[in-house]
Design an enzyme around this catalytic site. Structure first.
Site, PDB file in Angstrom:
ATOM      1  N   ARG A 236       0.852  -1.182   0.000  1.00 47.40           N
ATOM      2  CA  ARG A 236       0.000   0.000   0.000  1.00 47.40           C
ATOM      3  C   ARG A 236       0.890   1.234   0.000  1.00 47.40           C
ATOM      4  NH1 ARG A 236      -3.449  -2.694  -1.616  1.00 47.40           N
ATOM      5  NH2 ARG A 236      -5.561  -3.020  -0.843  1.00 47.40           N
ATOM      6  N   GLU A 265      -2.479   7.668  -4.293  1.00 49.32           N
ATOM      7  CA  GLU A 265      -2.876   7.018  -5.535  1.00 49.32           C
ATOM      8  C   GLU A 265      -4.197   7.571  -6.077  1.00 49.32           C
ATOM      9  OE1 GLU A 265      -2.088   2.834  -5.076  1.00 49.32           O
ATOM     10  OE2 GLU A 265      -3.567   2.360  -6.616  1.00 49.32           O
ATOM     11  N   HIS A 283      -0.663  -0.124  -9.951  1.00 50.46           N
ATOM     12  CA  HIS A 283      -1.346  -1.046  -9.020  1.00 50.46           C
ATOM     13  C   HIS A 283      -1.841  -2.301  -9.760  1.00 50.46           C
ATOM     14  CE1 HIS A 283      -3.537  -1.034  -4.892  1.00 50.46           C
ATOM     15  NE2 HIS A 283      -3.216  -2.259  -5.245  1.00 50.46           N
TER      16      HIS A 283
HETATM   17  C1  DGY Z   1      -5.529  -6.016  -3.067  1.00 52.33           C
HETATM   18  O1  DGY Z   1      -6.138  -7.035  -3.390  1.00 52.33           O
HETATM   19  O2  DGY Z   1      -5.644  -5.491  -1.963  1.00 52.33           O
HETATM   20  C2  DGY Z   1      -4.571  -5.455  -4.063  1.00 52.33           C
HETATM   21  O3  DGY Z   1      -4.034  -4.265  -3.721  1.00 52.33           O
HETATM   22  C3  DGY Z   1      -5.142  -5.473  -5.458  1.00 52.33           C
HETATM   23  O4  DGY Z   1      -4.954  -6.780  -5.854  1.00 52.33           O
END
Ligand code: DGY
Length: 325
Positions: A236, A265, A283
């Site tokens: 993240r 983001e 992402h």
């Molecule tokens: C999630 O699943 O949390 C990712 O960031 C996207 O696959």
């Protein structure tokens, strides 16, 4: 039962829902505008969403009949779990099915940074390649180096498994230590975060974003990293102080970074896009056809479990919620 689906789904996942629900689908590849989301969720029993949709107190207050939220993601930091729990709304997510795909991509970024793959591609496309050069686009070796894994859950461990093929020394840091058997099988050693940062040539993040983990890697932590080290983030964005990272990359203190996620983001910190020693991805770590189909199907199954079968879904993010399940 009425559900809102906030994005076009893979056919297989949509088919699971079709015969059970009255579906209101935002049939697009783009994120659903917030105002439209708030309007269309109002009369729904269930919501199938992505990490681009903030499920907060405002949204919940607009959807008094909502009983289930299924997110097509393993992370659920876009959902106010407490607010959902207080209203007896079950929240489901999709862990497990994206582990290997995400680990593959962390390695793709690591290798691309270390071996300057994207720079090489640009070099060729812009007609600058004239002859083989002894010092052309020199990168850093990966094999035999030290890999530091921050966050040692499913994905962190999958990244560690791949490291053995590169003959790397693997350190990890997590608030919860892995079982001795896991450590032995993977040949990894648990250390505290400062030690991991001091000793690793490559640091890769696989922690979740929760209370207290924002800026886990800030100016102070970056200063602890080995000069010439690389930082990889497929977890993240807010885990990293992006301005501090840009500064360290500009100064050449860090050799490079591979990023799939961003602090604000989809915006990038000023200066980040101008740096040649970063590889930037939108992402996409879990973005394989197979995995995204599995994720969407698992989320659909979560809604079916809660709303149709009245049973506890396989992956409930708020198991202590006061639901009837
Ligand atoms: C999630 O699943 O949390 C990712 O960031 C996207 O696959």
């Amino acid at each position: 039962m009425k559900i809102l689906v906030t994005r076009r789904l893979p056919e297989k996942a949509f088919a699971l829902l079709k015969s059970h629900f009255e579906i209101d689908c935002y049939d697009s590849e783009e994120a659903m505008p917030r105002e439209e989301l708030l309007k269309r969720v109002a009369d729904k029993d269930g919501l199938l969403c992505l990490l681009t949709e903030k499920v907060d107190a405002e949204l919940l207050s607009r959807a008094p009949g909502l009983k289930a939220v299924a997110t097509i993601s393993v992370g659920f930091d876009h959902i106010d779990l407490k607010a959902c729990s207080d209203r007896g709304i079950a929240v489901t997510h999709t862990p497990g099915v994206l582990t290997e795909t995400t680990a593959d991509f962390a390695w793709a970024l690591l290798l691309a940074c270390a071996r300057r793959v994207v720079e090489g591609d640009r070099f060729l496309r812009t007609g600058r390649y004239k002859a083989w050069g002894l010092t052309l686009l020199l990168g850093a070796d990966v094999h035999g180096k030290a890999l530091g894994i921050v966050g040692f859950g499913r994905i962190g461990q999958a990244v560690a498994r791949r490291a053995s093929g590169f003959g790397m020394r693997v350190l990890y840091h997590d608030s919860k230590r892995a079982e001795a058997g896991v450590e032995a099988a993977l040949g990894v050693r648990s250390v505290n975060l400062p030690e991991l940062l001091r000793r690793s040539d490559f640091v890769t993040l696989h922690a979740s974003l929760g209370l207290g983990s924002a800026h886990l890697i800030g100016e102070k932590e970056i200063a602890l990293m080995k000069p010439g080290a690389f930082l990889i983030n497929t977890a993240r964005g807010p885990l990293v102080d992006e301005a501090a990272l840009v500064k360290a990359l500009k100064e050449g203190r860090l050799a490079g970074a591979g990023l799939d996620v961003y602090e604000k983001e989809p915006e990038l910190a000023p200066g980040l896009a101008e740096l040649s020693n970063v590889v930037l991805a939108p992402h996409m770590a879990s973005a394989s056809v197979e995995t995204r189909t599995r994720m969407a199907s698992l989320a659909a199954e979560g809604l079916l479990d809660v709303l149709i079968h009245g049973r506890r879904p396989a992956h409930m993010a708020n198991p202590s919620a006061a639901t009837a399940l």
